[in-house]
Design a protein around this motif. Structure first.
Motif, PDB file in Angstrom:
ATOM      1  N   VAL A   1       3.410  39.684 -14.629  1.00  9.19           N
ATOM      2  CA  VAL A   1       3.784  38.313 -13.530  1.00  9.19           C
ATOM      3  C   VAL A   1       2.718  37.686 -13.086  1.00  9.19           C
ATOM      4  O   VAL A   1       2.307  36.401 -13.138  1.00  9.19           O
ATOM      5  N   ALA A   2       1.758  38.494 -12.772  1.00  6.84           N
ATOM      6  CA  ALA A   2       0.270  38.196 -12.194  1.00  6.84           C
ATOM      7  C   ALA A   2      -0.568  37.405 -13.234  1.00  6.84           C
ATOM      8  O   ALA A   2      -0.812  36.489 -12.826  1.00  6.84           O
ATOM      9  N   ALA A   3      -0.391  37.806 -14.427  1.00  5.01           N
ATOM     10  CA  ALA A   3      -1.217  37.469 -15.496  1.00  5.01           C
ATOM     11  C   ALA A   3      -0.446  35.939 -15.801  1.00  5.01           C
ATOM     12  O   ALA A   3      -1.364  35.058 -16.145  1.00  5.01           O
ATOM     13  N   LYS A   4       0.757  35.853 -15.838  1.00  7.00           N
ATOM     14  CA  LYS A   4       1.478  34.656 -16.020  1.00  7.00           C
ATOM     15  C   LYS A   4       1.208  33.519 -15.076  1.00  7.00           C
ATOM     16  O   LYS A   4       0.865  32.271 -15.496  1.00  7.00           O
ATOM     17  N   ALA A   5       1.238  34.053 -13.858  1.00  3.86           N
ATOM     18  CA  ALA A   5       0.749  33.085 -12.652  1.00  3.86           C
ATOM     19  C   ALA A   5      -0.628  32.757 -12.714  1.00  3.86           C
ATOM     20  O   ALA A   5      -0.972  31.375 -12.584  1.00  3.86           O
TER      21      ALA A   5
ATOM     22  N   GLY B   1      -5.889  42.356 -10.499  1.00  2.00           N
ATOM     23  CA  GLY B   1      -5.586  43.290  -9.550  1.00  2.00           C
ATOM     24  C   GLY B   1      -5.087  42.974  -8.557  1.00  2.00           C
ATOM     25  O   GLY B   1      -3.959  43.703  -8.037  1.00  2.00           O
ATOM     26  N   LEU B   2      -5.908  42.101  -7.696  1.00  2.00           N
ATOM     27  CA  LEU B   2      -5.279  41.562  -6.351  1.00  2.00           C
ATOM     28  C   LEU B   2      -3.838  40.663  -6.546  1.00  2.00           C
ATOM     29  O   LEU B   2      -3.165  40.861  -5.790  1.00  2.00           O
ATOM     30  N   LEU B   3      -3.755  39.883  -7.558  1.00  2.00           N
ATOM     31  CA  LEU B   3      -2.621  39.312  -7.856  1.00  2.00           C
ATOM     32  C   LEU B   3      -1.373  40.199  -8.255  1.00  2.00           C
ATOM     33  O   LEU B   3      -0.174  39.961  -7.759  1.00  2.00           O
ATOM     34  N   THR B   4      -1.491  41.231  -8.812  1.00  2.00           N
ATOM     35  CA  THR B   4      -0.779  42.331  -9.270  1.00  2.00           C
ATOM     36  C   THR B   4      -0.110  42.956  -7.931  1.00  2.00           C
ATOM     37  O   THR B   4       1.000  42.989  -7.774  1.00  2.00           O
ATOM     38  N   ALA B   5      -1.172  43.379  -7.233  1.00  2.00           N
ATOM     39  CA  ALA B   5      -0.588  43.947  -5.798  1.00  2.00           C
ATOM     40  C   ALA B   5      -0.046  42.932  -4.885  1.00  2.00           C
ATOM     41  O   ALA B   5       0.936  43.435  -4.100  1.00  2.00           O
TER      42      ALA B   5
ATOM     43  N   GLY C   1      13.457  48.364  -4.970  1.00  2.00           N
ATOM     44  CA  GLY C   1      13.514  49.184  -6.418  1.00  2.00           C
ATOM     45  C   GLY C   1      12.147  49.706  -6.438  1.00  2.00           C
ATOM     46  O   GLY C   1      11.170  49.875  -5.421  1.00  2.00           O
ATOM     47  N   ARG C   2      11.836  50.200  -7.744  1.00  2.85           N
ATOM     48  CA  ARG C   2      10.176  50.496  -8.044  1.00  2.85           C
ATOM     49  C   ARG C   2       9.886  49.664  -9.270  1.00  2.85           C
ATOM     50  O   ARG C   2       9.964  50.355 -10.432  1.00  2.85           O
ATOM     51  N   PRO C   3       9.551  48.377  -8.950  1.00  6.89           N
ATOM     52  CA  PRO C   3       9.075  47.720 -10.291  1.00  6.89           C
ATOM     53  C   PRO C   3       7.893  48.516 -10.803  1.00  6.89           C
ATOM     54  O   PRO C   3       7.128  49.089 -10.245  1.00  6.89           O
ATOM     55  N   ALA C   4       7.996  48.393 -12.357  1.00  5.71           N
ATOM     56  CA  ALA C   4       6.631  49.065 -12.765  1.00  5.71           C
ATOM     57  C   ALA C   4       5.166  48.244 -12.560  1.00  5.71           C
ATOM     58  O   ALA C   4       5.400  47.031 -12.465  1.00  5.71           O
ATOM     59  N   LEU C   5       4.214  48.923 -12.636  1.00  5.76           N
ATOM     60  CA  LEU C   5       2.714  48.397 -12.635  1.00  5.76           C
ATOM     61  C   LEU C   5       2.751  47.304 -13.697  1.00  5.76           C
ATOM     62  O   LEU C   5       2.048  46.232 -13.629  1.00  5.76           O
ATOM     63  N   LYS C   6       3.062  47.687 -15.035  1.00  3.80           N
ATOM     64  CA  LYS C   6       3.086  46.767 -16.013  1.00  3.80           C
ATOM     65  C   LYS C   6       3.732  45.521 -15.813  1.00  3.80           C
ATOM     66  O   LYS C   6       3.217  44.492 -16.040  1.00  3.80           O
ATOM     67  N   SER C   7       4.867  45.662 -15.429  1.00  2.00           N
ATOM     68  CA  SER C   7       5.720  44.346 -15.232  1.00  2.00           C
ATOM     69  C   SER C   7       4.940  43.326 -13.910  1.00  2.00           C
ATOM     70  O   SER C   7       5.064  42.014 -14.365  1.00  2.00           O
TER      71      SER C   7
END
Length: 702
Positions: free
Chosen positions: A196-200, A173-177, A186-192
């Motif tokens: 990206v956070a999971a891939k990192a 969650g912290l990486l996603t934030a 823009g307005r990137p989706a939380l899913k995208s």
């Protein structure tokens, strides 16, 4: 996260008529008529970040002061409402005032601002209050990294699999934030952003695995000091009912694996504290009254073949190892733990130099057939017949009557012990987990009146009677028996297997173990089946619905936990050296470990740098193509710049080269359509940048 410029938004439903009551106006003020998907991006990202922070703080509520948990929840809810309503943030003076109050409460409760408890409390306070200052991206970054630090503090309290999984979600969650904060347009989706956070995180797994396997360590993973106070388990003293309290705890005390035929349940005695001094209410370790040379020694005699075993001991509050009886102090058989000092006491109890605050793995050998203690009578044994004056007079008289019975005046200790055991077996005693509270003369009450008791009642009464008969005797506490079936090759010993038995001294043999509980509850010893406390609401409902399923689920979960303990928490320095040996390193040392780790990290750094260089050239072929076209046209005298689109370049080619450049200009128009016209891109046949470049060069005039 772009949190700047949060202003109060007009609420179209804020106008309230005269007939609307106070309750309706209050609900309207708290619940604006907006759906979450219609929130501005700043509000959405802020709410997501607050949820992640709450998730990271939640497990700490078991350790935080009540005021800190209430304050953290209130501040986060307040900040969420400000984001939802697009209201302005509070002044810095108000936030500073809250910080001063929290600091004063921490000083009042913890008497310090440093240390584990005070430090975690202040970290939670600072993290939640900082959310009230999210005015710019730099404020959000501070919150992110405070959140990462908070995640680490959870391992000061628990290193369990559940904690690891919970913190894994918090880190994601912290990486996603953090990803959202670096996507300001823009307005990137939380899913995208989450992808990206999971891939990192996945890209960092190889580095994490290498550091885990090779980084030098002294103890187990996250070998941080733990508080032993408040833990359940064996105690260094014993009162009537003490072991029964432990037996209500169904948590795991230790796991044991045997390298050979497992012993029978009645042979599985794991020796804990030996209690020899009695003041009428409480049993404690021996307080000798004779010099050391006159006290009883271990004098171990081993019979038969040893049984090799491996044990994983859970943290406890005592500085002792409850090893299998009897584990001697002999090279190759005695337990060894790097960094720990182990001592075999004269009462054959293995003691360590500090309380066991971390999970330990121990390998040792035990001789199930053995003798220990002095064979001849020595003066120090007189300490083991002492009884406090004025306690349990009826039991004292009963023992005197037994000694005066025909044939008992000259009877040896074994005969007297058999007589006492016969009385326990035939006098109507009941083995129960809830015997109730006994008074001052507890042994008298148990022996003559109530006759209800747990193992410590039987053991203590047996020892008191034997001492009244002038036979040295003492209480031994520990664990007896295991779960019926092993899990992953390990036999499970639970706190509910806590047990108390007795030893009396027999001339020519030494100390003889006797278990008075077996006289009234043979299943407890012969099968190792302990009394089970009443299950809780959820466990009771599941057992009523499907007992087999409940047992299977618990077994599966404990097996998973055992693998986590063995493969992760107990990954030790010796296992690191074993890994190096498998890689071909002879007699590995710290230097070999450090050299291997540094070499792998350097190789990984070079590989990462090479991949970044290649990816930088690969990731945008359009820009590379544009630069090549620009260079070729400028060589022909066409004035084109980097910011010119293909259409503009085609016009400049026609203006400069005329009919000679028409074919090249047509190629540029085609490129422009393929790049910017979606309809044309779908209908045209795109052969790739290289094919287009070959065709373009062919159309250029020489």
């Amino acid at each position: 996260m772009n949190t700047a410029g949060e202003t109060r938004a007009a609420d179209p439903g804020a106008g309230v008529g005269v007939g609307v009551g106070i309750g309706q106006r209050w609900r309207d003020s708290l619940l604006p008529r907006r759906l979450p998907q219609h929130l501005p991006r700043e509000a959405r990202d802020t709410l997501f970040h607050i949820v992640v922070i709450a998730w990271a703080i939640l497990p700490h509520l078991m350790h935080l002061p009540v005021w800190c948990g209430v304050m953290a929840g209130a501040v986060l809810l307040w900040r969420a409402r400000l984001a939802w309503t697009a209201s302005s943030l509070p002044s810095r003076w108000l936030v500073s005032g809250l910080l001063v109050v929290a600091t004063a409460l921490t000083l009042w409760g913890e008497r310090a601002l440093l240390g584990k408890e005070a430090g975690v409390t202040m970290l939670v306070v600072l993290l939640t209050l900082k959310t009230l200052e999210l005015r710019a991206r730099r404020d959000a970054l501070v919150v992110f990294f405070l959140g990462f630090f908070l995640v680490l503090t959870h391992f000061l309290y628990s290193q369990s699999l559940v904690t690891g999984l919970w913190m894994l979600v918090a880190v994601w969650g912290l990486l996603t934030a953090l990803v959202l904060a670096h996507m300001p347009v823009g307005r990137p989706a939380l899913k995208s952003a989450g992808a990206v956070a999971a891939k990192a995180a996945l890209l960092g797994l190889p580095v994490m695995a290498v550091l885990f396997m090779l980084f030098p360590r002294i103890g187990p993973l996250w070998g941080l000091p733990q508080d032993a106070a408040g833990r359940t388990g064996l105690s260094g003293t014993l009162r009537m009912g003490g072991v029964a309290e432990i037996a209500n705890d169904d948590s795991i005390a230790l796991r044991v694996r045997f390298f050979g035929t497992p012993p029978a349940p009645q042979q599985m005695y794991f020796r804990g504290p030996v209690l020899s001094s009695f003041d009428g209410r409480e049993w404690t370790r021996l307080r000798p009254t004779f010099p050391a040379a006159l006290r009883p020694r271990a004098d171990v005699e081993l019979i038969g073949q040893p049984l090799r075993y491996e044990m994983t001991v859970e943290p406890s509050r005592l500085p002792l190892l409850p090893l299998l009886e009897l584990t001697p102090d002999r090279p190759g058989a005695a337990p060894e733990i790097p960094g720990w000092m182990l001592t075999l006491r004269p009462d054959v109890q293995w003691q360590v130099d500090r309380p066991i605050s971390d999970r330990l793995r121990v390998s040792a050998s035990a001789w199930l057939q053995h003798r220990h203690g002095p064979r001849e009578d020595i003066i120090g044994l007189r300490d083991l017949v002492q009884l406090p004056a004025g306690y349990n007079p009826r039991t004292m008289q009963w023992a005197a009557d037994l000694r005066a019975a025909p044939g008992m005046m000259e009877a040896d200790a074994r005969t007297l012990a058999q007589a006492v055991m016969q009385h326990i077996a035939t006098a109507g005693f009941t083995y129960t987990l809830e015997p109730g509270t006994y008074g001052r003369d507890a042994v008298d009450e148990f022996w003559f009146d109530r006759k209800l008791g747990f193992c410590e009642h039987f053991a203590a009464s047996f020892v008191v009677v034997m001492r009244a008969l002038d036979v040295p005797a003492r209480i031994v506490t520990g664990y007896q028996g295991t779960d019926p079936e092993p899990q992953d090759g390990y036999w499970i010993v639970r706190q509910s297997n806590a047990h108390a038995w007795a030893e009396y001294w027999q001339p020519g043999e030494g100390w003889v173990r006797v278990d008075p509980t077996a006289a009234v509850a043979p299943d407890r010893v012969e099968i190792g089946r302990s009394l089970q406390p009443a299950p809780g609401l959820v466990a009771g409902a599941m057992q009523t619905f499907n007992p087999a399923l409940a047992a299977e689920l618990r077994a599966q979960w404990e097996a998973i936990n055992n693998r986590w303990n063995q493969w992760v928490l107990n990954y030790s320095r010796q296992q690191q050296f074993n890994l190096l040996e498998k890689l071909g390193v002879e007699r590995p040392s710290w230097q070999d470990l450090a050299t291997t780790l540094i070499g792998l990290l350097c190789a990984a750094s070079l590989a990462g740098a090479g991949w970044a260089w290649w990816d930088r050239r690969r990731q945008d072929p359009w820009q590379r193509l544009q630069r090549r076209v620009q260079a070729r046209l400028q060589a022909l005298g066409v004035d084109v710049q980097a910011h010119h689109a293909p259409r503009e370049r085609a016009a400049r080619v026609r203006a400069r080269l005329g009919a000679a450049g028409e074919a090249a200009a047509a190629q540029l128009d085609r490129l422009d359509a393929l790049r910017y016209d979606a309809t044309a891109a779908r209908s045209a046949r795109w052969t790739g940048h290289r094919a287009w470049w070959r065709e373009f060069r062919q159309q250029l005039p020489s």
